[in-house]
Design an enzyme around this catalytic site. Structure first.
Site, short mmCIF file in Angstrom:
data_model
loop_
_atom_site.label_atom_id
_atom_site.label_comp_id
_atom_site.label_asym_id
_atom_site.label_seq_id
_atom_site.Cartn_x
_atom_site.Cartn_y
_atom_site.Cartn_z
N ALA A 60 -18.15 -0.49 9.13
CA ALA A 60 -17.76 -0.81 7.75
C ALA A 60 -18.82 -1.66 7.06
O ALA A 60 -19.00 -1.57 5.84
CB ALA A 60 -16.42 -1.53 7.75
N THR A 98 -4.20 4.27 0.56
CA THR A 98 -4.94 4.50 1.81
C THR A 98 -5.83 5.75 1.71
O THR A 98 -5.63 6.60 0.85
CB THR A 98 -3.97 4.66 2.99
OG1 THR A 98 -3.10 5.75 2.71
CG2 THR A 98 -3.16 3.40 3.23
N GLY A 110 -12.69 3.39 9.52
CA GLY A 110 -11.85 4.52 9.93
C GLY A 110 -11.77 4.57 11.45
O GLY A 110 -12.54 3.90 12.14
N GLN A 157 9.09 2.03 17.42
CA GLN A 157 7.89 1.34 16.94
C GLN A 157 7.49 0.17 17.85
O GLN A 157 6.34 -0.26 17.85
CB GLN A 157 8.10 0.84 15.51
CG GLN A 157 8.17 2.00 14.53
CD GLN A 157 8.53 1.58 13.11
OE1 GLN A 157 8.50 0.40 12.78
NE2 GLN A 157 8.89 2.54 12.29
N TYR A 212 -8.75 -8.84 11.95
CA TYR A 212 -7.82 -8.59 13.05
C TYR A 212 -7.44 -9.89 13.77
O TYR A 212 -8.20 -10.37 14.63
CB TYR A 212 -8.45 -7.60 14.04
CG TYR A 212 -8.79 -6.29 13.38
CD1 TYR A 212 -7.89 -5.24 13.39
CD2 TYR A 212 -10.01 -6.13 12.69
CE1 TYR A 212 -8.18 -4.04 12.73
CE2 TYR A 212 -10.31 -4.95 12.04
CZ TYR A 212 -9.38 -3.91 12.06
OH TYR A 212 -9.68 -2.74 11.41
N HIS A 271 -8.72 2.65 -0.65
CA HIS A 271 -9.38 2.47 0.64
C HIS A 271 -10.47 3.52 0.74
O HIS A 271 -10.25 4.69 0.38
CB HIS A 271 -8.38 2.62 1.78
CG HIS A 271 -7.38 1.51 1.83
ND1 HIS A 271 -6.58 1.27 2.92
CD2 HIS A 271 -7.06 0.56 0.91
CE1 HIS A 271 -5.81 0.23 2.67
NE2 HIS A 271 -6.07 -0.21 1.45
N ALA A 312 -8.81 10.31 7.14
CA ALA A 312 -9.93 11.07 7.69
C ALA A 312 -9.49 12.49 7.99
O ALA A 312 -8.29 12.78 8.03
CB ALA A 312 -10.41 10.40 8.97
N HIS A 339 -9.87 -6.52 16.91
CA HIS A 339 -9.84 -5.06 16.82
C HIS A 339 -9.78 -4.50 18.23
O HIS A 339 -10.39 -5.04 19.15
CB HIS A 339 -11.11 -4.58 16.10
CG HIS A 339 -11.15 -3.10 15.90
ND1 HIS A 339 -11.97 -2.27 16.63
CD2 HIS A 339 -10.44 -2.29 15.07
CE1 HIS A 339 -11.79 -1.02 16.24
NE2 HIS A 339 -10.87 -1.00 15.30
N GLU A 382 0.83 -1.20 0.00
CA GLU A 382 0.00 0.00 0.00
C GLU A 382 0.86 1.25 0.00
O GLU A 382 1.98 1.25 0.50
CB GLU A 382 -0.94 0.02 1.22
CG GLU A 382 -0.22 0.16 2.53
CD GLU A 382 -1.13 0.50 3.69
OE1 GLU A 382 -2.23 -0.06 3.77
OE2 GLU A 382 -0.72 1.31 4.53
P1 FAD Z 1 -15.52 -2.28 11.52
O1 FAD Z 1 -15.52 -3.54 10.76
O2 FAD Z 1 -16.74 -1.40 11.42
O3 FAD Z 1 -15.25 -2.65 13.05
C1 FAD Z 1 -14.97 -1.62 14.01
C2 FAD Z 1 -15.30 -2.15 15.41
O4 FAD Z 1 -16.72 -2.26 15.57
C3 FAD Z 1 -14.75 -3.55 15.71
O5 FAD Z 1 -14.42 -3.58 17.07
C4 FAD Z 1 -15.93 -4.48 15.40
O6 FAD Z 1 -15.86 -5.66 16.18
C5 FAD Z 1 -17.11 -3.59 15.81
N1 FAD Z 1 -18.31 -3.80 14.98
C6 FAD Z 1 -18.36 -4.01 13.66
N2 FAD Z 1 -19.64 -4.06 13.24
C7 FAD Z 1 -20.41 -3.87 14.35
C8 FAD Z 1 -21.81 -3.80 14.59
N3 FAD Z 1 -22.71 -3.97 13.60
N4 FAD Z 1 -22.23 -3.56 15.87
C9 FAD Z 1 -21.36 -3.42 16.89
N5 FAD Z 1 -20.00 -3.49 16.72
C10 FAD Z 1 -19.55 -3.70 15.47
N6 FAD Z 1 -7.93 3.43 8.43
C11 FAD Z 1 -7.99 4.57 7.70
O7 FAD Z 1 -8.40 5.62 8.20
N7 FAD Z 1 -7.58 4.57 6.38
C12 FAD Z 1 -7.13 3.46 5.76
O8 FAD Z 1 -6.77 3.53 4.59
C13 FAD Z 1 -7.08 2.24 6.50
N8 FAD Z 1 -6.68 1.08 5.93
C14 FAD Z 1 -6.69 -0.08 6.66
C15 FAD Z 1 -6.34 -1.29 6.04
C16 FAD Z 1 -6.32 -2.48 6.76
C17 FAD Z 1 -5.95 -3.76 6.07
C18 FAD Z 1 -6.65 -2.47 8.14
C19 FAD Z 1 -6.60 -3.74 8.95
C20 FAD Z 1 -7.03 -1.29 8.76
C21 FAD Z 1 -7.06 -0.09 8.03
N9 FAD Z 1 -7.46 1.12 8.61
C22 FAD Z 1 -7.50 2.28 7.87
C23 FAD Z 1 -7.79 1.18 10.03
C24 FAD Z 1 -9.31 0.98 10.30
O9 FAD Z 1 -10.03 2.08 9.78
C25 FAD Z 1 -9.46 0.89 11.80
O10 FAD Z 1 -8.88 -0.29 12.28
C26 FAD Z 1 -10.87 1.09 12.34
O11 FAD Z 1 -10.77 1.32 13.74
C27 FAD Z 1 -11.80 -0.10 12.13
O12 FAD Z 1 -12.11 -0.26 10.82
P2 FAD Z 1 -12.94 -1.56 10.31
O13 FAD Z 1 -13.22 -1.34 8.90
O14 FAD Z 1 -12.26 -2.80 10.75
O15 FAD Z 1 -14.29 -1.34 11.18
#
Ligand code: FAD
Length: 314
Positions: free
Chosen positions: A144, A49, A125, A243, A176, A94, A52, A180, A18
């Protein structure tokens, strides 16, 4: 071509990485240089990426404070378009729910579709800097999963407020191995991951990890839970002594004792060497045990990943 097509046609473990859009005022040449350094290792796709907005509080004089939203790295769409058309390599933008309404996300997806971009990573995010919890803006998605559903619906020609031609995407989501950092436990987090896949995600890219056993166990738990989508391990080489404490705090991941001890007390060069060697060993084992693709987090710097790719993919 979609990420799933690349994986289906591959006769080897694929290489991907990335890049970050440049900071405001910087030129795209640094991104091109980073990409070009990694071209010899034949990346199957390149992620870009998304960033926000940060909330800044500025002195507005007379004891007043002004709240402004600042985006340090806009330009995911432009960088994807530039890479895809310059190098003919598929890009994976992303897309984050943070700070965006459903309508704005739909417009972004339409533009990606116009550009011939067939993949998207659907992400929530992180919480805004200084806040403990993620808060969607009015009209945005809280998780997400909502964005996955929205993107999948567009593939069926179902837009937010009307029907139309299909804009089909191969949708990736984050997974994760160590859970997460906001999730109460691994099982709950896994259920949420399954929801994202059931909503239309086709592949999973993992958070970084430094102990391969965490990835192998995660894949096993996913399969037992009925998640059949390919799970691409995300890898980051440690490139500096700080780190070892910064990464666990930022991402809720652990650094194994052997790695932390080897870096403890060392200077930047030694820490970098140890981090790269560790990542090479991780990569070799993942490859030998059939990981579909190794995806590297460059954090905007490609030199360390180039050294690893030279040892693993050359
Ligand atoms: P989600 O899947 O929505 O999960 C977030 C939390 O909510 C988790 O704890 C999950 O268990 C919980 N959850 C999910 N759905 C529900 C529901 N329906 N009800 C209750 N709880 C729920 N961040 C950026 O800003 N820009 C990027 O480009 C970026 N790229 C990334 C690429 C990868 C491969 C990874 C692993 C992470 C990246 N991130 C990025 C970080 C990511 O945005 C964060 O980790 C964020 O905190 C969670 O994103 P997610 O899409 O996993 O969220």
């Amino acid at each position: 071509m979609t990420v799933l097509d690349h994986l289906a046609r591959a006769d080897r473990t694929l290489f991907s990485f990335e890049v970050l859009p440049p900071k405001k005022g910087e030129r795209i040449d640094a991104i091109f240089a980073a990409v070009e350094a990694l071209l010899p290792f034949r990346p199957a796709f390149i992620d870009v990426t998304a960033h926000a907005v940060d909330i800044h509080f500025l002195d507005a004089g007379q004891g007043l404070v002004k709240r402004v939203a600042v985006q340090r790295r806009p330009g995911t769409l432009g960088v994807c378009a530039a890479i895809q058309h310059r190098y003919r390599i598929d890009t994976v933008p992303h897309l984050i729910c943070s700070g965006a309404t459903r309508e704005e996300l739909e417009n972004d997806l339409i533009q990606y579709s116009f550009l011939g971009i067939e993949n998207v990573m659907a992400l929530r995010g992180d919480p805004v800097h200084g806040e403990k919890r993620f808060r969607p803006i009015e009209g945005g998605h809280a998780f997400a999963q909502g964005l996955v559903e929205q993107a999948a619906a567009m593939g069926e020609g179902r837009y937010l407020h009307e029907e139309g031609g299909s804009a089909r995407f191969c949708i990736g989501v984050a997974g994760y191995p160590e859970k997460h950092l906001e999730a109460p436990n691994q099982e709950a987090d896994l259920r949420r991951l399954k929801d994202k896949v059931d909503a239309g995600a086709g592949f999973i890219v993992t958070q970084m990890f430094f102990d391969n056993q965490l990835y192998f166990d995660f894949v096993e738990r996913c399969r037992a839970a009925g998640i059949t989508a390919p799970i691409i391990p995300g890898l980051k080489p440690i490139t500096g002594p700080r780190q070892v404490s910064l990464l666990p705090a930022a991402f809720g991941i652990q650094i194994p004792c052997a790695l932390a001890d080897a870096i403890d007390g060392s200077g930047p060069d030694q820490a970098r060497r140890v981090g790269i060697e560790w990542c090479i060993e991780q990569s070799r084992e993942l490859m030998s045990r059939g990981a579909p693709c190794l995806h590297y987090y460059t954090m905007g710097r490609s030199e360390a990943v180039a050294e690893i790719a030279e040892a693993v993919f050359a």
